[in-house]
Design a protein around this motif. Sequence first.
Motif, PDB file in Angstrom:
ATOM      1  N   PRO A   1       1.604   4.306  -7.008  1.00 36.83           N
ATOM      2  CA  PRO A   1       2.603   4.653  -8.169  1.00 36.83           C
ATOM      3  C   PRO A   1       3.355   3.448  -8.831  1.00 36.83           C
ATOM      4  N   ILE A   2       4.112   3.979  -9.987  1.00 37.67           N
ATOM      5  CA  ILE A   2       5.242   2.901 -10.582  1.00 37.67           C
ATOM      6  C   ILE A   2       4.202   1.752 -11.365  1.00 37.67           C
TER       7      ILE A   2
ATOM      8  N   ALA B   1      -0.501 -12.072  -0.550  1.00 32.70           N
ATOM      9  CA  ALA B   1      -0.350 -10.621  -0.489  1.00 32.70           C
ATOM     10  C   ALA B   1      -1.358  -9.750  -0.618  1.00 32.70           C
ATOM     11  N   LEU B   2      -1.679  -8.773   0.207  1.00 35.17           N
ATOM     12  CA  LEU B   2      -2.425  -7.809   0.383  1.00 35.17           C
ATOM     13  C   LEU B   2      -2.066  -6.712  -0.437  1.00 35.17           C
ATOM     14  N   ILE B   3      -2.975  -6.245  -1.625  1.00 35.41           N
ATOM     15  CA  ILE B   3      -2.705  -5.357  -2.654  1.00 35.41           C
ATOM     16  C   ILE B   3      -3.284  -4.397  -2.767  1.00 35.41           C
ATOM     17  N   ASP B   4      -3.142  -2.823  -2.620  1.00 34.11           N
ATOM     18  CA  ASP B   4      -3.816  -1.966  -3.024  1.00 34.11           C
ATOM     19  C   ASP B   4      -3.829  -1.791  -4.368  1.00 34.11           C
ATOM     20  N   ILE B   5      -5.095  -0.957  -4.872  1.00 34.28           N
ATOM     21  CA  ILE B   5      -5.267  -0.813  -6.309  1.00 34.28           C
ATOM     22  C   ILE B   5      -4.412   0.241  -6.781  1.00 34.28           C
ATOM     23  N   ARG B   6      -4.774   1.533  -6.281  1.00 28.82           N
ATOM     24  CA  ARG B   6      -4.048   2.811  -6.917  1.00 28.82           C
ATOM     25  C   ARG B   6      -2.796   3.187  -6.161  1.00 28.82           C
TER      26      ARG B   6
ATOM     27  N   ASP C   1       0.922  -1.117   0.024  1.00 29.74           N
ATOM     28  CA  ASP C   1      -0.072   0.102  -0.071  1.00 29.74           C
ATOM     29  C   ASP C   1       0.963   1.247   0.004  1.00 29.74           C
ATOM     30  N   ASP C   2       0.570   2.264  -0.787  1.00 34.09           N
ATOM     31  CA  ASP C   2       1.412   3.286  -0.768  1.00 34.09           C
ATOM     32  C   ASP C   2       1.082   4.342   0.431  1.00 34.09           C
ATOM     33  N   ASP C   3       0.216   4.063   1.211  1.00 34.99           N
ATOM     34  CA  ASP C   3      -0.131   4.731   2.406  1.00 34.99           C
ATOM     35  C   ASP C   3       0.663   4.374   3.681  1.00 34.99           C
TER      36      ASP C   3
ATOM     37  N   ASN D   1       4.535   0.324  -3.374  1.00 32.99           N
ATOM     38  CA  ASN D   1       4.190   0.126  -4.850  1.00 32.99           C
ATOM     39  C   ASN D   1       4.167  -1.232  -5.600  1.00 32.99           C
ATOM     40  N   GLY D   2       3.409  -1.242  -6.689  1.00 33.08           N
ATOM     41  CA  GLY D   2       3.404  -2.408  -7.156  1.00 33.08           C
ATOM     42  C   GLY D   2       4.678  -3.150  -7.510  1.00 33.08           C
ATOM     43  N   ARG D   3       5.586  -2.325  -8.032  1.00 33.54           N
ATOM     44  CA  ARG D   3       6.834  -2.815  -8.538  1.00 33.54           C
ATOM     45  C   ARG D   3       7.687  -3.496  -7.230  1.00 33.54           C
ATOM     46  N   GLU D   4       7.589  -2.871  -6.156  1.00 34.92           N
ATOM     47  CA  GLU D   4       8.239  -3.416  -4.937  1.00 34.92           C
ATOM     48  C   GLU D   4       7.620  -4.722  -4.683  1.00 34.92           C
TER      49      GLU D   4
END
Length: 206
Positions: A59-60, A52-57, A9-11, A36-39
Amino acid sequence: MSIRILICDDDTLIRESLKIILPLKGDIEVIGDAANGRECIDFCLENEVDVALIDIRMPIVNGVEAVREIVKNTKTKCIVLTTFDEEDYINEAIIYGAKGYILKNNSPQQIANSIVSVYNNTIVMNENVLGKLRVKESEPEIKKYNFTDREVEIIKAISEGLSNKEISNKLFISEGTIRNYITTILNKTGLEHRTALAVNYLKGNL
């Protein structure tokens, strides 16, 4: 053995909060986090991550693309955990192999329960999200499990988001009988709840 999870999550506040709370709600070990998604993709490629818990919006690389790469290249199971329930996001994430799509307004215990369910091969999805899944132009054909005609009718009704009472009115059978049918259907499929049943039907997995 604990379920090894990655939080993406970017937050920063969300990440740090979940890292503290989730291990208190179940047999869960947070082994990493990503901003971010790349990481997220790189971490899953380099480590054994169960869920994996993954947010949608983000960066990258956004969450949908991260799900696609992770599912394609690892054994990690992905759950989208987001505030966004837009139809396109939901359908793309499911198409790319996400095993869950839940919203951040769920309680920590509900999120932990979703992690356990996905780890145990059950698809999880909030009811309001389920209603936004797009069905293919041709209705999915039920091929497995030797369902009776009545069971097929009930599966289709559940996939339309109907409650037991609404199914009762539609099929002219009692709610108790419907509950018995649903129990039989879940036993045949090995699924744990009606939401998983509906999602698997809409994805053509039954």
